[in-house]
Motif scaffolding. Structure first.
Motif, mmCIF file in Angstrom:
data_model
loop_
_atom_site.group_PDB
_atom_site.id
_atom_site.type_symbol
_atom_site.label_atom_id
_atom_site.label_comp_id
_atom_site.label_asym_id
_atom_site.label_seq_id
_atom_site.Cartn_x
_atom_site.Cartn_y
_atom_site.Cartn_z
ATOM 1 N N SER A 214 0.846 -1.128 -0.138
ATOM 2 C CA SER A 214 0.050 -0.207 -0.028
ATOM 3 C C SER A 214 0.845 1.097 0.233
ATOM 4 N N LEU A 215 2.319 1.173 -0.224
ATOM 5 C CA LEU A 215 3.057 2.266 -0.188
ATOM 6 C C LEU A 215 3.466 3.051 -1.504
ATOM 7 N N GLY A 216 3.837 1.965 -2.598
ATOM 8 C CA GLY A 216 4.143 2.443 -3.596
ATOM 9 C C GLY A 216 5.520 2.813 -3.715
ATOM 10 N N ALA A 217 6.039 3.661 -4.922
ATOM 11 C CA ALA A 217 7.321 4.301 -5.077
ATOM 12 C C ALA A 217 8.384 3.325 -4.759
ATOM 13 N N THR A 218 9.361 3.525 -3.793
ATOM 14 C CA THR A 218 10.783 2.741 -3.780
ATOM 15 C C THR A 218 10.232 1.331 -3.066
ATOM 16 N N MET A 219 9.215 1.480 -2.318
ATOM 17 C CA MET A 219 8.917 0.218 -1.513
ATOM 18 C C MET A 219 8.306 -0.953 -2.388
ATOM 19 N N LEU A 220 7.395 -0.273 -2.870
ATOM 20 C CA LEU A 220 6.727 -1.530 -4.295
ATOM 21 C C LEU A 220 7.969 -1.803 -5.042
ATOM 22 N N ASP A 221 8.753 -0.996 -5.609
ATOM 23 C CA ASP A 221 9.681 -1.305 -6.622
ATOM 24 C C ASP A 221 10.619 -2.406 -5.910
ATOM 25 N N ARG A 222 11.108 -2.327 -4.528
ATOM 26 C CA ARG A 222 11.847 -3.323 -3.818
ATOM 27 C C ARG A 222 11.120 -4.617 -3.936
ATOM 28 N N THR A 223 9.648 -4.571 -3.689
ATOM 29 C CA THR A 223 9.016 -5.837 -3.405
ATOM 30 C C THR A 223 9.074 -6.962 -4.428
ATOM 31 N N PHE A 224 9.338 -6.392 -5.616
ATOM 32 C CA PHE A 224 9.449 -7.534 -6.574
ATOM 33 C C PHE A 224 10.450 -8.286 -6.542
ATOM 34 N N ASN A 225 11.460 -7.895 -5.847
ATOM 35 C CA ASN A 225 12.864 -8.614 -5.460
ATOM 36 C C ASN A 225 12.575 -9.887 -4.625
ATOM 37 N N VAL A 226 11.434 -9.893 -3.777
ATOM 38 C CA VAL A 226 11.293 -10.716 -2.727
ATOM 39 C C VAL A 226 10.070 -11.865 -3.155
ATOM 40 N N VAL A 227 9.626 -11.508 -4.355
ATOM 41 C CA VAL A 227 8.364 -12.549 -4.555
ATOM 42 C C VAL A 227 9.135 -13.357 -5.711
ATOM 43 N N ARG A 228 8.375 -14.719 -5.418
ATOM 44 C CA ARG A 228 8.983 -16.105 -6.126
ATOM 45 C C ARG A 228 8.574 -15.852 -7.634
#
Length: 324
Positions: A214-228
């Motif tokens: 629910s944050l967007g910006a840098t947090m969403l961008d980095r989240t892709f790195n930790v999804v299988r």
């Protein structure tokens, strides 16, 4: 009637109490004497003029309410004057003494659910339910990452995911907001640390099956790195800022799926919507779905409520008390 009105986008001081004409219910609608209105991050986005769906000003904020049905529009059945209800008000108008809502989206409130609790139900827990079971298809044993897990959506979604047999890991930006999430069944909450490293360690390097952001910006961008690989990312907000325009490039390396979810896109006449309402209200009545109300503000303090939600201090739901 009295309402909290915003005449133009701007800071919380833009929220002022003013007299507005009492709305009239049209076909398939009811008029509700509002007891409480819920506060959501979308309210702050509309107030500042950055909400992704367009609105015109002046307007009355508020997308969820609880209260008593006071008038029926034409062709309304299945509800009567005096019924206690909660509802999602898709076009806004909840920060007011009276509001109009579609009859097909009403949530009847049993005697065991107060108006205070009822006002917290139409958006956040239903958003959590539909992310897990309509947009995604949650399976027991899946690992779910919830960013901003200490907020209202995060706390409801944690409980719903745990009830569905998932393992939950979360992130918080404010120390202390992890407490309720852990009480509600999250196994790990990352705070003041590299959340990517924490999530990958938790999943033994594999990545989570589902990530909710629910944050967007840098947090969403980095989240892709930790999804299988073949995993799913669901975005429901931009509290940190708009998502970067690189979604295609981010999902390509692991064949991930990305959804930008809006609760209003769930058809209120669908079985999925009815199932969600039944599941959420049943969970509250049965006692396993807790409703974390952080603070209740009087109507004249709507600006303070917005300041508080924007401070990121709230661990749970904020409500505006409308009825005296």
């Amino acid at each position: 009637m009295k309402a909290v009105v915003i005449h133009a986008p701007g800071p919380p001081d833009q929220l002022v109490i003013a007299d507005r004409p009492e709305p009239s219910p049209g076909p398939g609608e009811v008029l509700i004497d509002v007891a409480y209105a819920g506060c959501n991050w979308a309210d702050t986005q509309i107030r500042t003029g950055i909400y992704p769906h367009p609105f015109t000003y002046p307007l009355v904020l508020g997308f969820e309410i609880s209260g008593t049905v006071s008038k029926l529009g034409p062709n309304v059945s299945g509800v009567k004057v005096g019924d206690g209800v909660a509802t999602f008000v898709e076009k806004g108008g909840g920060y007011a003494e009276k509001a109009v809502a579609s009859v097909n989206i009403l949530m009847p409130l049993p005697d065991s659910i107060s108006f205070e609790v009822g006002a917290a139900l139409p958006i956040q827990p239903l958003t959590g339910y539909h992310m897990l079971y309509t947009v995604h298809s949650l399976k027991p044993g899946e690992i779910v990452l919830i960013n901003a897990i200490g907020g209202g959506v995060g706390l409801f979604t944690t409980q719903l995911a745990v009830k569905g047999g998932a393992r939950v890991i979360g992130t918080v930006g404010t120390p202390g907001k992890e407490k309720l999430a852990l009480e509600y069944g999250a196994e790990r909450v990352a705070k003041n640390e590299d959340f990517e490293q924490a999530v990958l360690a938790f999943t033994n390097g594999r990545g989570v099956d589902l990530a909710i952001d629910s944050l967007g910006a840098t947090m969403l961008d980095r989240t892709f790195n930790v999804v299988r690989k073949l995993g799913h990312i669901i975005s429901i907000g931009e509290a940190e800022g708009q998502p970067f325009k690189n979604i295609r490039e981010r999902i390509l390396p692991r064949s991930q799926t990305f959804t930008r979810m809006h609760l209003g896109h769930i058809d209120a006449d669908s079985q999925a919507w009815k199932d969600g309402v039944k599941y959420v209200t049943g969970g509250v009545v049965d006692g396993w779905l807790k409703v974390p109300i952080a603070r209740v503000f009087p109507m004249e303090k709507a600006a303070d409520m917005h300041r508080y939600i924007e401070s990121r201090q709230a661990a749970g739901k904020l409500l505006l008390k409308i009825a005296a």
